[in-house]
Each structure stands twice: as structure tokens, then as C-alpha cells.
Design a protein around this motif. Structure first.
Motif, PDB file in Angstrom:
ATOM      1  N   LEU A 154      81.723  63.284   7.864  1.00 55.10           N
ATOM      2  CA  LEU A 154      81.048  63.185   6.570  1.00 55.10           C
ATOM      3  C   LEU A 154      82.053  63.076   5.427  1.00 55.10           C
ATOM      4  CD1 LEU A 154      78.235  65.838   7.137  1.00 55.10           C
ATOM      5  CD2 LEU A 154      77.922  63.367   6.937  1.00 55.10           C
ATOM      6  N   LEU A 155      83.225  63.687   5.617  1.00 57.76           N
ATOM      7  CA  LEU A 155      84.273  63.627   4.597  1.00 57.76           C
ATOM      8  C   LEU A 155      85.173  62.403   4.759  1.00 57.76           C
ATOM      9  CD1 LEU A 155      85.333  67.396   4.570  1.00 57.76           C
ATOM     10  CD2 LEU A 155      84.194  66.165   2.708  1.00 57.76           C
ATOM     11  N   ALA A 156      84.900  61.587   5.778  1.00 61.86           N
ATOM     12  CA  ALA A 156      85.682  60.376   6.055  1.00 61.86           C
ATOM     13  C   ALA A 156      87.150  60.696   6.320  1.00 61.86           C
ATOM     14  CB  ALA A 156      85.546  59.375   4.907  1.00 61.86           C
ATOM     15  N   LEU A 157      87.396  61.805   7.014  1.00 62.54           N
ATOM     16  CA  LEU A 157      88.766  62.181   7.362  1.00 62.54           C
ATOM     17  C   LEU A 157      89.154  61.560   8.702  1.00 62.54           C
ATOM     18  CD1 LEU A 157      88.663  65.971   6.384  1.00 62.54           C
ATOM     19  CD2 LEU A 157      89.704  64.092   5.101  1.00 62.54           C
ATOM     20  N   PRO A 158      90.419  61.224   8.879  1.00 64.71           N
ATOM     21  CA  PRO A 158      90.844  60.634  10.156  1.00 64.71           C
ATOM     22  C   PRO A 158      90.823  61.668  11.278  1.00 64.71           C
ATOM     23  CG  PRO A 158      92.743  61.066   8.758  1.00 64.71           C
ATOM     24  CD  PRO A 158      91.527  61.334   7.915  1.00 64.71           C
ATOM     25  N   HIS A 159      90.720  61.177  12.496  1.00 65.86           N
ATOM     26  CA  HIS A 159      90.716  62.067  13.651  1.00 65.86           C
ATOM     27  C   HIS A 159      92.028  62.835  13.756  1.00 65.86           C
ATOM     28  CE1 HIS A 159      87.355  60.575  16.545  1.00 65.86           C
ATOM     29  NE2 HIS A 159      86.904  60.916  15.360  1.00 65.86           N
ATOM     30  N   ASP A 160      91.923  64.087  14.198  1.00 64.55           N
ATOM     31  CA  ASP A 160      93.106  64.858  14.542  1.00 64.55           C
ATOM     32  C   ASP A 160      92.937  65.386  15.968  1.00 64.55           C
ATOM     33  OD1 ASP A 160      91.313  66.956  14.330  1.00 64.55           O
ATOM     34  OD2 ASP A 160      92.266  67.885  12.588  1.00 64.55           O
ATOM     35  N   ALA A 161      93.844  66.234  16.406  1.00 63.58           N
ATOM     36  CA  ALA A 161      93.820  66.705  17.800  1.00 63.58           C
ATOM     37  C   ALA A 161      92.541  67.471  18.115  1.00 63.58           C
ATOM     38  CB  ALA A 161      95.042  67.579  18.069  1.00 63.58           C
ATOM     39  N   TRP A 162      92.055  68.258  17.171  1.00 66.57           N
ATOM     40  CA  TRP A 162      90.821  69.007  17.414  1.00 66.57           C
ATOM     41  C   TRP A 162      89.612  68.078  17.511  1.00 66.57           C
ATOM     42  CZ3 TRP A 162      91.883  73.638  13.616  1.00 66.57           C
ATOM     43  CH2 TRP A 162      92.619  74.619  14.310  1.00 66.57           C
ATOM     44  N   ASP A 163      89.621  66.990  16.743  1.00 68.49           N
ATOM     45  CA  ASP A 163      88.536  66.012  16.863  1.00 68.49           C
ATOM     46  C   ASP A 163      88.549  65.371  18.252  1.00 68.49           C
ATOM     47  OD1 ASP A 163      87.507  66.322  14.280  1.00 68.49           O
ATOM     48  OD2 ASP A 163      88.974  64.943  13.439  1.00 68.49           O
ATOM     49  N   GLU A 164      89.737  65.058  18.735  1.00 66.57           N
ATOM     50  CA  GLU A 164      89.844  64.470  20.071  1.00 66.57           C
ATOM     51  C   GLU A 164      89.347  65.450  21.128  1.00 66.57           C
ATOM     52  OE1 GLU A 164      90.562  61.435  20.647  1.00 66.57           O
ATOM     53  OE2 GLU A 164      91.237  60.867  18.634  1.00 66.57           O
ATOM     54  N   LEU A 165      89.681  66.720  20.950  1.00 68.29           N
ATOM     55  CA  LEU A 165      89.230  67.732  21.896  1.00 68.29           C
ATOM     56  C   LEU A 165      87.710  67.879  21.850  1.00 68.29           C
ATOM     57  CD1 LEU A 165      89.880  69.938  23.949  1.00 68.29           C
ATOM     58  CD2 LEU A 165      90.338  71.503  22.033  1.00 68.29           C
ATOM     59  N   ALA A 166      87.146  67.850  20.653  1.00 68.43           N
ATOM     60  CA  ALA A 166      85.686  67.931  20.520  1.00 68.43           C
ATOM     61  C   ALA A 166      85.016  66.774  21.248  1.00 68.43           C
ATOM     62  CB  ALA A 166      85.290  67.931  19.044  1.00 68.43           C
ATOM     63  N   GLY A 167      85.576  65.587  21.093  1.00 67.19           N
ATOM     64  CA  GLY A 167      85.016  64.428  21.775  1.00 67.19           C
ATOM     65  C   GLY A 167      85.105  64.542  23.282  1.00 67.19           C
ATOM     66  N   ALA A 168      86.219  65.091  23.770  1.00 67.79           N
ATOM     67  CA  ALA A 168      86.396  65.238  25.214  1.00 67.79           C
ATOM     68  C   ALA A 168      85.424  66.256  25.803  1.00 67.79           C
ATOM     69  CB  ALA A 168      87.836  65.653  25.517  1.00 67.79           C
ATOM     70  N   LEU A 169      85.058  67.268  25.018  1.00 67.93           N
ATOM     71  CA  LEU A 169      84.153  68.309  25.503  1.00 67.93           C
ATOM     72  C   LEU A 169      82.682  67.929  25.361  1.00 67.93           C
ATOM     73  CD1 LEU A 169      85.964  71.436  24.003  1.00 67.93           C
ATOM     74  CD2 LEU A 169      85.833  70.816  26.421  1.00 67.93           C
ATOM     75  N   ASN A 170      82.403  66.879  24.619  1.00 65.60           N
ATOM     76  CA  ASN A 170      81.018  66.462  24.392  1.00 65.60           C
ATOM     77  C   ASN A 170      80.380  65.990  25.695  1.00 65.60           C
ATOM     78  OD1 ASN A 170      78.637  65.478  23.050  1.00 65.60           O
ATOM     79  ND2 ASN A 170      79.537  63.424  23.146  1.00 65.60           N
ATOM     80  N   THR A 171      79.218  66.547  26.033  1.00 63.29           N
ATOM     81  CA  THR A 171      78.528  66.175  27.271  1.00 63.29           C
ATOM     82  C   THR A 171      77.333  65.261  27.032  1.00 63.29           C
ATOM     83  OG1 THR A 171      77.174  68.188  27.149  1.00 63.29           O
ATOM     84  CG2 THR A 171      79.222  68.308  28.431  1.00 63.29           C
ATOM     85  N   ALA A 172      77.032  64.952  25.780  1.00 60.34           N
ATOM     86  CA  ALA A 172      75.910  64.061  25.485  1.00 60.34           C
ATOM     87  C   ALA A 172      76.255  62.632  25.899  1.00 60.34           C
ATOM     88  CB  ALA A 172      75.579  64.106  23.996  1.00 60.34           C
ATOM     89  N   PRO A 173      75.247  61.826  26.236  1.00 63.70           N
ATOM     90  CA  PRO A 173      75.528  60.439  26.641  1.00 63.70           C
ATOM     91  C   PRO A 173      76.032  59.562  25.509  1.00 63.70           C
ATOM     92  CG  PRO A 173      73.154  60.829  26.520  1.00 63.70           C
ATOM     93  CD  PRO A 173      73.812  62.155  26.358  1.00 63.70           C
TER      94      PRO A 173
END
Length: 335
Positions: A154-173
């Protein structure tokens, strides 16, 4: 059947309050659930009274004071008490509680009121405190990563390591970047059938995630018997010896069961601790013999529903769930 109308929510709140009076040792989680139903019924003033009642108890009797304060702040802000809510939220930040729930509630309260920078700071502060580098992310902490990812989009911030980790843990399709895409709001007003179809797919994925959470409001719990309790149980009910054998075997099987559930993708795992008097009372309430092995998982589920579950796995540097006094990584978390 889930409550749907304000009257349904009020009825459910009253039922939970009666249950809390019946089981005073479980009063806090039951009253918190009652307060949530009162909020959904629109009776926010009464919900605040319940939060205040919990916080008025002796400090030693309150298990999750920071969570109660966060829920109170969220409720207060919704019916015009913004200044008090902000003060409570800042108090939570200063106290730096060691569990994820109060941080998440406070951060999402800020987010809900368009305080995105403050929400981002709250999520980030919590993760810095709670997430040890290199450790497996506890289930309760994953939602902080997801919330922070959403706010950063929402803040239009670039991805960081925690964002990548969040994406890896996401189980939704649907990937998190799509679920949290601010442009999704515009897609709902599109006249392009392809855009609308894509948005419906994303919404279904998100709804599926929420339904999973709603259908399991408490952990999938495995029953743990402390050594003396297990000895008393098997002395009173020797037919259960085949189920438990001995205490060491019981502990090993418990850890193995949890690992199997985790490997199968089951989220929100926990451990509940049984006592013989409590189990006997439960068996009597079910009009069933305590020797009935099918009763054991039902007992575990009931304890979890009453808020008695401890999340699993603990951090490798935290005390092991078995009560040995060793850290989990050396004890049952080893290997």
C-alpha cells in the motif's frame, strides 16, 4: 451454525460468559471471545467493559494483558475514542511484549485507520523483536510478515528480505503480491471481463484463507501428560497402557505426531496439558468411560477450544514443551 445477526452474536456472547463462570480457570479466553461477539453485535461499550474487567484482575491472574489492551484499543477507536486507543497502542510498543498477537492487533488497528506508516513501523518493530535470524518462523509470527507485506504494498515500498519470506510462507493459491495489490480495488470497477475474472479468482483465494482461519479458531492440539499425571492415569486406568506405554514413549510420539502434521501442511499446531481430574470430569460430561481411547483427542480439542493450547513448535532456544528444563533445540527439537 455461525452467528450471523447482532442478536445471534449477543446470544453467543452470553453463552460464552456463562461458560466462563462455569470454568473460572479458562475465564480469560472465553471472555475475550464474548467481547469479540459483542463487538460484532455493535455493543462496543459493553465489550470495552469486559476488557476492563479482565484487566482489573490481579496482575498474576491475567495471562495476556497486552493482547487484552490491544483488543480494547481496537474497539475504542471504532466508536470514537481515538486518543485513548492511541495511548494504549503506544503503551504496547513501550512494553515490547514477547508474543505476536498484541503487536498484530495494534498494527492492524493503525492500518485500518489509514495510519500506514505507523502500522509499518509497528509490524517491523515486532518482527525485529520476535523473529530470530535463521530460526523457523513460528505460526503466530507469520501473520506479522503477511501484514507488513500488505502495508508495504500500500505504501509502494520495494520488496525486502521479510517480504520475500512472507511470500515464501504464503499457502494461498494466489501470490501475496497479487492479494495485496492496491490496484485490485480498481479491478472491481472494471468493464473488462478478464480483469473481473482474475479479481474473482484472487478474492476466492483470500476468502478461502479466511474460511480456514474461521473454521479453526483454536490450534490443532495434541495431548500431553506430565510424568506424574501419566503415572496416575495409568494406575487408575491400566487399559490405557497400550495407548501410552510409558512417559518417554508418550513424549516421543507426541513430538513425532506434531512433526507429521506440520509436514502435511497443517497450520496452527499446539499442545494441551492434561490432568487426571480434568479428564475424568470430561469423561463424565460425555457419559463415557475414561478408558475409551477415542475420548482422548476429544479431550484435547476441548482444552484447545478453552484456550489452553501452547503453540508448537517453540523457538529452538525456548524451553522445551515437555517440561524437562532444557531448550527445545537440545531436547525434543533436536535431530
Amino acid at each position: 451454525m455461525r452467528p450471523d445477526t447482532p442478536a445471534d452474536h449477543t446470544t453467543e456472547a452470553e453463552r460464552l460468559l456463562r461458560t466462563a463462570a462455569q470454568y473460572p480457570e479458562d475465564r480469560e479466553p472465553l471472555v475475550l471471545r464474548a467481547a469479540a461477539h459483542l463487538e460484532l453485535a455493535g455493543d462496543r461499550a459493553r465489550a470495552s467493559t469486559l476488557y476492563d474487567d479482565l484487566l482489573a484482575a490481579p496482575e498474576s491472574a491475567v495471562e495476556n494483558p497486552h493482547l487484552i489492551k490491544a483488543l480494547k484499543a481496537a474497539n475504542l477507536w471504532e466508536y470514537g475514542h481515538e486518543a485513548e486507543a492511541r495511548a494504549i497502542i503506544e503503551g504496547i510498543r513501550a512494553a515490547a511484549p514477547p508474543d505476536a498477537a498484541p503487536w498484530q492487533v495494534a498494527a492492524e488497528t493503525l492500518e485500518a485507520h489509514d495510519e500506514l506508516e505507523s502500522a509499518h513501523d509497528f509490524f517491523s518493530t515486532a518482527l525485529t523483536l520476535l523473529l530470530a535470524p535463521g530460526e523457523e518462523v513460528p505460526y503466530a509470527t507469520q501473520s506479522l510478515l503477511t501484514g507488513r507485506h500488505r502495508v508495504r504494498r500500500l505504501l509502494a515500498l520495494p520488496h525486502d528480505a521479510w517480504d520475500e519470506l512472507a511470500g515464501a510462507l504464503n499457502t494461498a493459491p494466489v501470490p501475496l503480491d497479487e492479494l495485496h495489490d492496491p490496484k485490485r480495488l480498481w479491478s472491481l470497477g472494471s468493464s473488462d471481463p478478464a480483469e473481473l475474472a482474475a479479481e474473482i479468482t484472487r478474492l476466492r483465494a483470500e476468502l478461502g484463507t479466511y474460511r480456514t482461519a474461521l473454521s479453526r479458531p483454536f490450534p490443532v492440539a495434541v495431548l500431553h501428560w506430565p510424568k506424574e499425571e501419566l503415572r496416575e492415569l495409568l494406575t487408575a486406568y491400566p487399559d490405557l497402557t497400550e495407548e501410552y506405554v510409558d512417559h518417554a514413549t508418550h513424549l516421543s510420539r507426541l513430538e513425532a505426531s506434531l512433526r507429521d502434521l506440520h509436514a502435511a501442511g497443517t497450520p496452527n499446531l499446539g499442545i494441551v496439558t492434561g490432568t487426571v481430574p480434568s479428564y475424568e470430569a470430561f469423561a463424565a460430561s460425555e457419559a463415557t468411560s475414561p478408558t475409551t481411547t477415542a475420548l482422548l483427542p476429544q479431550y484435547a480439542t476441548t482444552l484447545a477450544a478453552r484456550g489452553r493450547a501452547t503453540p508448537w513448535p517453540p523457538s529452538r532456544t525456548a524451553a522445551c514443551w515437555c517440561g524437562s528444563g532444557e531448550v527445545y533445540g537440545v531436547c525434543h527439537g533436536g535431530g
